[in-house]
Design a protein around this motif. Sequence first.
Motif, short mmCIF file in Angstrom:
data_model
loop_
_atom_site.label_atom_id
_atom_site.label_comp_id
_atom_site.label_asym_id
_atom_site.label_seq_id
_atom_site.Cartn_x
_atom_site.Cartn_y
_atom_site.Cartn_z
N ALA A 338 0.32 -1.23 -0.33
CA ALA A 338 -0.31 -0.19 -0.23
C ALA A 338 0.83 1.04 -0.11
N ALA A 339 1.89 1.35 1.07
CA ALA A 339 2.63 2.76 1.07
C ALA A 339 3.16 2.54 -0.61
N ALA A 340 4.30 1.76 -0.86
CA ALA A 340 4.33 2.23 -2.57
C ALA A 340 3.54 2.54 -3.40
N ALA A 341 2.27 1.67 -3.49
CA ALA A 341 1.54 2.39 -3.68
C ALA A 341 0.69 3.33 -4.15
N GLU A 342 0.42 4.21 -2.75
CA GLU A 342 0.29 5.46 -2.06
C GLU A 342 1.20 6.39 -2.94
N ARG A 343 2.62 5.78 -3.22
CA ARG A 343 4.00 6.96 -2.83
C ARG A 343 4.02 7.02 -4.80
N SER A 344 3.30 5.75 -5.28
CA SER A 344 3.63 5.76 -7.61
C SER A 344 2.44 7.09 -7.60
N LEU A 345 1.37 6.67 -7.09
CA LEU A 345 0.29 7.26 -7.37
C LEU A 345 0.59 8.77 -6.75
N ALA A 346 1.53 9.57 -5.99
CA ALA A 346 0.84 10.72 -5.02
C ALA A 346 2.17 11.48 -6.70
N LEU A 347 2.95 10.50 -7.39
CA LEU A 347 4.07 10.92 -8.09
C LEU A 347 3.72 11.12 -8.81
N LEU A 348 2.74 10.04 -9.82
CA LEU A 348 1.74 9.89 -11.15
C LEU A 348 1.25 11.97 -11.34
N VAL A 349 0.01 12.03 -9.06
CA VAL A 349 -0.62 13.13 -9.76
C VAL A 349 1.09 14.36 -10.32
N SER A 350 1.52 13.96 -9.23
CA SER A 350 2.08 15.36 -10.12
C SER A 350 3.04 15.72 -10.96
N GLU A 351 2.96 14.26 -11.63
CA GLU A 351 3.65 14.48 -12.71
C GLU A 351 2.27 14.72 -14.05
N ASP A 352 1.60 14.79 -13.25
CA ASP A 352 0.80 15.36 -14.17
C ASP A 352 -0.32 13.99 -15.25
N PHE A 353 -0.68 13.34 -14.92
CA PHE A 353 -0.94 12.24 -14.74
C PHE A 353 -2.40 12.25 -15.02
N GLU A 354 -2.76 11.98 -16.12
CA GLU A 354 -4.29 11.35 -15.69
C GLU A 354 -4.61 9.83 -15.29
N ILE A 355 -5.55 10.06 -14.24
CA ILE A 355 -5.15 8.32 -13.16
C ILE A 355 -6.23 7.82 -13.68
N LYS A 356 -6.95 6.73 -13.78
CA LYS A 356 -7.59 5.90 -13.25
C LYS A 356 -7.13 4.59 -12.30
N VAL A 357 -8.53 4.22 -11.51
CA VAL A 357 -8.16 3.38 -10.48
C VAL A 357 -8.64 1.44 -11.15
N LEU A 358 -8.51 0.50 -11.25
CA LEU A 358 -8.96 0.05 -10.87
C LEU A 358 -8.58 -1.24 -9.78
N THR A 359 -10.24 -1.03 -8.77
CA THR A 359 -10.09 -2.05 -7.68
C THR A 359 -10.67 -3.22 -8.73
N LEU A 360 -10.00 -4.80 -8.05
CA LEU A 360 -10.91 -5.77 -8.30
C LEU A 360 -11.08 -5.94 -6.79
N GLU A 361 -12.16 -7.00 -7.09
CA GLU A 361 -12.30 -8.03 -5.87
C GLU A 361 -11.34 -8.36 -5.02
N THR A 362 -11.76 -8.22 -3.20
CA THR A 362 -10.48 -7.70 -2.31
C THR A 362 -9.78 -9.39 -2.69
N GLY A 363 -8.92 -9.97 -2.61
CA GLY A 363 -7.84 -11.22 -2.78
C GLY A 363 -7.39 -11.42 -3.91
N PHE A 364 -8.02 -10.60 -4.82
CA PHE A 364 -7.89 -10.45 -6.38
C PHE A 364 -6.20 -9.86 -6.70
N ASP A 365 -5.36 -10.53 -7.73
CA ASP A 365 -4.58 -9.34 -8.52
C ASP A 365 -4.62 -9.79 -10.10
N PRO A 366 -4.31 -9.10 -10.60
CA PRO A 366 -4.57 -8.74 -11.70
C PRO A 366 -4.57 -10.76 -12.48
#
Length: 629
Positions: A338-366
């Motif tokens: 989670a911490a790494a994911a948060e930092r990544s998202l924060a960085l993408l925001v400040s680098e001006d990316f248009e971001i969407k989040v895909l949340t899968l059901e709990t327990g599922f990775d892609p």
Amino acid sequence: MANPGDFAATVKQQADIVRIVGEYVKLRKSGAQNYQGLCPFHQEKTPSFSVHAGNQFFHCFGCNAGGDVFTFIQKIENITFPEAVRAVAEKLGIPMPKVSYASPEEARRAKQRGSLLDIHERACAFFQEQLKRPDAAHAREYLHSRGLNAETIAEFRIGFAPESGFLLRDAVRGQFDEDVMRESGLFSWKNKDESRVTSNESPNPPATSHQPLATLYSKFRNRVMFPITTEQGKVIAFTGRTLATDDKSGPKYLNSPETPIYSKSRVLFNLDKAREAIRKLDYAILVEGQMDCITVYSAGLRNVIASSGTAFTDLQARLLGRFSKKVVVNFDPDTAGAAAAERSLALLVSEDFEIKVLTLETGFDPDLFIRKKGTIAYTDALAHSQKYFDYLIERARAMYPSRTPESKQKALNYLLPHIQRVPSRLVRDELAVEVSHRLGIDSSVLRQELRHVATSRSAGRVTTPAATQLTDAERVLIRALASPDLAHCPATAREGQDPDFDAARQAHYFLTQERLHEGSAAQAVIDSLLTAHEQSLDPMGLPLDESDRRLVASVLLDDHEELTPELIENAVRSLRKRAILRQLDNLQHQLKDAERRNDAALSARLLQERVRLRRAMGSDGRESSGLHT
Ligand SMILES: [Zn+2]
């Protein structure tokens, strides 16, 4: 230095900078010879990066990066000049002559990088061969259990590092010297004094401390090997997934250490295969793990890359931004990462990316999701991914569901730092309205909170270039002097154009004869261009200072009419007129002075001179408002 300049000149002549830069930056035609895009060297939302087809240079008015095709490749690939020449030659299919380097150190570094790439290619082939052997049955079984078929395994060049640490060493020892083996990050060794295992974390172990080759052994043992490549597909490192079940086998995933060719903060897994799809579809799917990435890719979604489990760096964000500024993030923000994911998202925001989040059901990775529910379900989930800020607002409301003022304040405090990272003031304002509406608070409160950020940001804004101090005539002559030498590149000569007309030669003639640019804001620049013309140098390759280079770039990049003999003559005439006006102005002061001192002889001479100048000027001489008459 004549070499490797001669070859570089040949390559440069054949290279089209627009096409080559276009491989890295989305370019849009914005003038007859001018193309624009978002600068790959700094963060921006509106394009200040231009490429000029005629003069074959690029310039960014935001960060002042600029130069020719080689400068561009050097900067974007982070390589030396000779390597850039080689890279461009390779793109054009021009065979390389024997390379020479600016310094022995540069030659050593380039040779080292070449050898390190070679040994990785060799190791990758070795691991692939090993995967087919009888004693790799458990590795194949593992890959099969993860749903990977033979085609995918071949496409990603997945291999197997055998249990014995000596097989790889013995396979490469004849072709590479020991230094290369030690620097490759593929081997470990035992030091004589300490029995402890040392890896080659220090990039250059001193030559005297080298142990006999027999002590080198493969760092990766009994692991499934995933090659990590550059965006061009060259293998530069590996991730090894252990197949051992006991505790002594080391970490589950083992990565190559940093080496002269590999820095994990600069690499995005699968970018080499995904880059075309990302550019075409104008978005990337970002997953966390390599296995997720491979599964999503082989399910047919080609625009997928992985951050390899660590937080996104700004270098990675810029690398990705060269292909698209839109990303769908398929992390699980509630897991251990989670911490790494948060930092990544924060960085993408400040680098001006248009971001969407895909949340899968709990327990599922892609990976698991696609294997259990199929590609269609995943594509469907992808289509329903949520805008990042919608996702954040929902999270804030879930964390602080009560409608009390305290609760609202807490939700706001959670959201504020995220909003503050958005570089665009416009977007921040929109978010403020949205957030206050959804949380049921007064939007002026939120705007107040955001205000100081806005002011601190605007201080750093870049101003637009001020080539406007130049007159039209000066701009025409600068363009003329920098125009391509038609005599030396007949291919660029347009049909119907006067074959004897050479804009640069004509401008050079007038300016050197009459020194009409003397005293103008552009004098230094024009003088350098005159010298460049005499020595057949590239105007954009001149050792100009930053503001002069910027001036030349902005003049050349401006959309403009074609250079004709008339246009140049008019410009020359206009400069002559200006010179005469200056003399008249000067003369007027002297005249006043002479009259005040009652110097009749001098006054008469000056009046005579004034008549001569006014005559030279023609009938429009009196129009000038600069005269103190
Ligand atoms: Zn820039």
